[in-house]
Design a protein around this motif. Structure first.
Motif, PDB file in Angstrom:
ATOM      1  N   ALA A 204       0.795  -1.262   0.010  1.00 17.50           N
ATOM      2  CA  ALA A 204      -0.153   0.081  -0.004  1.00 17.50           C
ATOM      3  C   ALA A 204       0.798   1.286  -0.094  1.00 17.50           C
ATOM      4  N   VAL A 205       2.037   1.246   0.746  1.00 24.73           N
ATOM      5  CA  VAL A 205       2.939   2.221   0.658  1.00 24.73           C
ATOM      6  C   VAL A 205       3.981   2.503  -0.482  1.00 24.73           C
ATOM      7  N   GLY A 206       3.911   1.652  -1.240  1.00 27.76           N
ATOM      8  CA  GLY A 206       4.908   1.321  -2.334  1.00 27.76           C
ATOM      9  C   GLY A 206       6.317   0.809  -2.155  1.00 27.76           C
ATOM     10  N   GLY A 207       6.435  -0.076  -0.967  1.00 27.80           N
ATOM     11  CA  GLY A 207       7.578  -0.673  -0.703  1.00 27.80           C
ATOM     12  C   GLY A 207       8.558   0.224   0.076  1.00 27.80           C
ATOM     13  N   LEU A 208       9.742  -0.410   0.173  1.00 28.96           N
ATOM     14  CA  LEU A 208      10.934   0.187   0.958  1.00 28.96           C
ATOM     15  C   LEU A 208      11.485   1.523   0.212  1.00 28.96           C
TER      16      LEU A 208
ATOM     17  N   LYS B 252      13.668 -11.191  -0.503  1.00 26.46           N
ATOM     18  CA  LYS B 252      13.903 -12.744  -0.613  1.00 26.46           C
ATOM     19  C   LYS B 252      12.397 -13.670  -0.510  1.00 26.46           C
ATOM     20  N   GLY B 253      11.371 -12.982  -0.248  1.00 23.58           N
ATOM     21  CA  GLY B 253      10.256 -13.741  -0.534  1.00 23.58           C
ATOM     22  C   GLY B 253       9.934 -14.657   1.014  1.00 23.58           C
ATOM     23  N   ASP B 254      10.441 -14.099   2.108  1.00 24.97           N
ATOM     24  CA  ASP B 254      10.708 -14.790   3.493  1.00 24.97           C
ATOM     25  C   ASP B 254       9.317 -14.620   3.920  1.00 24.97           C
ATOM     26  N   SER B 255       8.290 -15.707   3.687  1.00 28.72           N
ATOM     27  CA  SER B 255       6.772 -15.444   4.287  1.00 28.72           C
ATOM     28  C   SER B 255       6.847 -15.627   5.808  1.00 28.72           C
ATOM     29  N   THR B 256       7.941 -16.092   6.563  1.00 31.57           N
ATOM     30  CA  THR B 256       7.920 -16.030   8.220  1.00 31.57           C
ATOM     31  C   THR B 256       8.024 -14.582   8.432  1.00 31.57           C
TER      32      THR B 256
ATOM     33  N   LEU C  38      11.695  -6.696   7.010  1.00 36.69           N
ATOM     34  CA  LEU C  38      10.780  -6.457   5.957  1.00 36.69           C
ATOM     35  C   LEU C  38      11.752  -6.584   4.622  1.00 36.69           C
ATOM     36  N   LYS C  39      13.047  -6.274   4.571  1.00 33.62           N
ATOM     37  CA  LYS C  39      13.639  -6.436   3.574  1.00 33.62           C
ATOM     38  C   LYS C  39      13.643  -8.043   3.070  1.00 33.62           C
ATOM     39  N   ASP C  40      13.777  -8.924   4.091  1.00 34.23           N
ATOM     40  CA  ASP C  40      13.778 -10.282   3.735  1.00 34.23           C
ATOM     41  C   ASP C  40      12.380 -10.554   3.056  1.00 34.23           C
ATOM     42  N   LEU C  41      11.443 -10.056   3.591  1.00 39.72           N
ATOM     43  CA  LEU C  41      10.075 -10.290   3.041  1.00 39.72           C
ATOM     44  C   LEU C  41       9.971  -9.944   1.896  1.00 39.72           C
ATOM     45  N   LEU C  42      10.325  -8.810   1.480  1.00 44.60           N
ATOM     46  CA  LEU C  42      10.206  -8.113   0.142  1.00 44.60           C
ATOM     47  C   LEU C  42      11.019  -8.457  -0.873  1.00 44.60           C
TER      48      LEU C  42
END
Length: 78
Positions: free
Chosen positions: A18-22, A56-60, A50-54
């Motif tokens: 919603a905020v356009g990422g980091l 690397k796709g780390d869903s945890t 957040l960096k890992d989530l966005l």
């Protein structure tokens, strides 16, 4: 800075989309979530990745949000 209306089932990933990422200088893996915990009677800080989530796709790293949560993302150090 941005304020988003809470909706049921909202996650950190939803908020970031919603905020356009980091931003370019954001330190996403040093971000924190501040949440009032009624049983503790105070606000508690939780670490976010957040960096890992966005990137690397780390869903945890995708945390469910609650009404009143505040996400803080510091700038990276050079």
């Amino acid at each position: 800075p941005a304020a988003l209306p809470y909706r049921s089932g909202m996650t950190i990933l939803d908020a970031m989309i919603a905020v356009g990422g980091l931003g370019e200088f954001a330190a996403g893996n040093r971000a924190t979530l501040s949440r009032f915990e009624p049983e503790a009677g105070k606000s508690v800080l939780y670490a976010l990745r957040l960096k890992d989530l966005l990137n690397k796709g780390d869903s945890t790293a995708n945390v469910a949000l609650k009404p009143g949560d505040t996400i803080s993302i510091p700038e990276s150090r050079f």
